[in-house]
Design an enzyme around this catalytic site. Structure first.
Site, PDB file in Angstrom:
ATOM      1  N   SER A   7       0.839  -1.193   0.000  1.00 14.44           N
ATOM      2  CA  SER A   7       0.000   0.000   0.000  1.00 14.44           C
ATOM      3  C   SER A   7       0.877   1.247   0.000  1.00 14.44           C
ATOM      4  CB  SER A   7      -0.920   0.008   1.218  1.00 14.44           C
ATOM      5  OG  SER A   7      -1.603   1.243   1.317  1.00 14.44           O
ATOM      6  N   HIS A  30      -0.640  -1.002  -4.595  1.00 16.76           N
ATOM      7  CA  HIS A  30      -2.012  -0.805  -4.131  1.00 16.76           C
ATOM      8  C   HIS A  30      -2.218   0.658  -3.767  1.00 16.76           C
ATOM      9  CE1 HIS A  30      -5.820  -2.254  -2.366  1.00 16.76           C
ATOM     10  NE2 HIS A  30      -5.626  -1.312  -1.451  1.00 16.76           N
ATOM     11  N   ASP A  32      -4.710   3.305  -2.206  1.00 13.71           N
ATOM     12  CA  ASP A  32      -5.910   3.512  -1.390  1.00 13.71           C
ATOM     13  C   ASP A  32      -6.483   4.889  -1.694  1.00 13.71           C
ATOM     14  OD1 ASP A  32      -6.165   1.119   0.267  1.00 13.71           O
ATOM     15  OD2 ASP A  32      -4.221   1.711   1.072  1.00 13.71           O
ATOM     16  N   MET A  34      -9.241   7.541  -1.112  1.00 13.41           N
ATOM     17  CA  MET A  34     -10.244   7.905  -0.108  1.00 13.41           C
ATOM     18  C   MET A  34     -10.744   9.318  -0.374  1.00 13.41           C
ATOM     19  SD  MET A  34      -8.272   6.491   3.287  1.00 13.41           S
ATOM     20  CE  MET A  34      -7.318   4.969   3.250  1.00 13.41           C
ATOM     21  N   HIS A  63      -7.946   1.137  -5.356  1.00 13.26           N
ATOM     22  CA  HIS A  63      -9.001   0.706  -4.439  1.00 13.26           C
ATOM     23  C   HIS A  63      -9.823   1.942  -4.081  1.00 13.26           C
ATOM     24  CE1 HIS A  63      -9.884  -0.827  -0.056  1.00 13.26           C
ATOM     25  NE2 HIS A  63     -10.982  -0.757  -0.788  1.00 13.26           N
ATOM     26  N   MET A  65     -12.319   3.835  -2.300  1.00 11.56           N
ATOM     27  CA  MET A  65     -13.166   3.976  -1.106  1.00 11.56           C
ATOM     28  C   MET A  65     -13.848   5.338  -1.201  1.00 11.56           C
ATOM     29  SD  MET A  65     -10.572   2.332   1.733  1.00 11.56           S
ATOM     30  CE  MET A  65      -9.052   2.649   0.824  1.00 11.56           C
ATOM     31  N   MET A 134     -12.008  -6.680   3.250  1.00 10.60           N
ATOM     32  CA  MET A 134     -11.416  -5.747   4.207  1.00 10.60           C
ATOM     33  C   MET A 134     -11.317  -6.451   5.561  1.00 10.60           C
ATOM     34  SD  MET A 134     -10.623  -3.037   2.568  1.00 10.60           S
ATOM     35  CE  MET A 134     -10.086  -2.146   4.045  1.00 10.60           C
ATOM     36  N   ASP A 172      -6.964  -6.867   2.925  1.00 15.38           N
ATOM     37  CA  ASP A 172      -6.365  -5.550   3.172  1.00 15.38           C
ATOM     38  C   ASP A 172      -6.632  -5.139   4.607  1.00 15.38           C
ATOM     39  OD1 ASP A 172      -5.453  -2.966   3.145  1.00 15.38           O
ATOM     40  OD2 ASP A 172      -6.800  -2.252   1.573  1.00 15.38           O
TER      41      ASP A 172
END
Length: 217
Positions: A7, A30, A32, A34, A63, A65, A134, A172
């Site tokens: 990550s 990866h 993330d 957000m 990913h 979110m 998750m 994750d």
């Protein structure tokens, strides 16, 4: 062999070029993403994918979110993501979004928060390249893995095998050497790790150890 997806959230973003060179042995990067709404934190825009691609040959999985994945997924695909993962909890028309992601030439995945049951995937699972379980509540790094998620992985693997699907399982959150083998034994194919990798002075050694875990199932 287990695949490893470090990550980027946990690296030194002021020296991205050096940080990605530390993890060249990984299989994926990866990202993330957000938005400050779906989860409290606010992180990377599509331009960051382009920045990563300029310094690393590793494929990027984004990913998302976010609360508006229908709008954002195409932007991350166009920026160079090879895999896009969206949350079942944040999508109204999940089947259509998965089809749209694939039309951009990306692998498509769905993430499930800890409390979201596997039944949310029942009619979409054959369309997926990967399911991200998750193992912590999303939004922050450094959390402890929720033990019940190991059984969730086992149950998903049983479903995938019973239906003879090619879908992979990714986890994750909170992965360490006390639980990594348990996750792999349960059926995990891809491990996302941030704190475990980047809080170590030799990230490549951690990646090597994780890749060396026996799948023996």
């Amino acid at each position: 062999m287990v695949q490893i997806a470090p990550s980027i959230l946990n690296c030194n973003l002021l020296d991205l070029n050096a940080e990605v060179k530390k993890i060249e042995q990984a299989d994926w990067l990866h990202l993330d993403v957000m938005d400050g709404h779906f989860v409290p934190n606010l992180t990377f825009g599509p331009m960051f994918v382009t920045a990563i691609k300029s310094v690393s040959p590793l494929p990027v999985e984004s990913h998302l979110m976010v609360t508006n994945p229908d709008f954002l997924a195409p932007l991350y695909a166009k920026a160079g993501s090879q895999r896009i993962i969206v949350h079942a909890e944040g999508v109204t028309h999940l089947h259509q979004l998965i089809r749209n992601i694939k039309e951009f030439g990306c692998q498509a995945g769905v993430a499930l928060n800890p409390a979201t049951p596997l039944s949310a995937l029942e009619y979409i699972l054959p369309e997926l390249d990967i399911v991200l379980i998750m193992t912590v509540n999303p939004g922050f790094g450094g959390q402890e893995l929720i033990p019940e998620m190991i059984n969730k992985v086992k149950d998903l693997k049983t479903i995938i095998n019973k239906r003879n699907l090619a879908c992979k399982i990714e986890v994750d959150g909170g992965v360490n050497f006390d639980n990594a083998q348990l996750l792999v034994d349960a059926g995990v194919d891809v491990i996302v790790a941030g704190t475990l990798i980047y809080n170590n002075p030799f990230p490549s050694d951690i990646i090597g150890k994780l890749k060396g875990l026996s799948k023996g199932r």
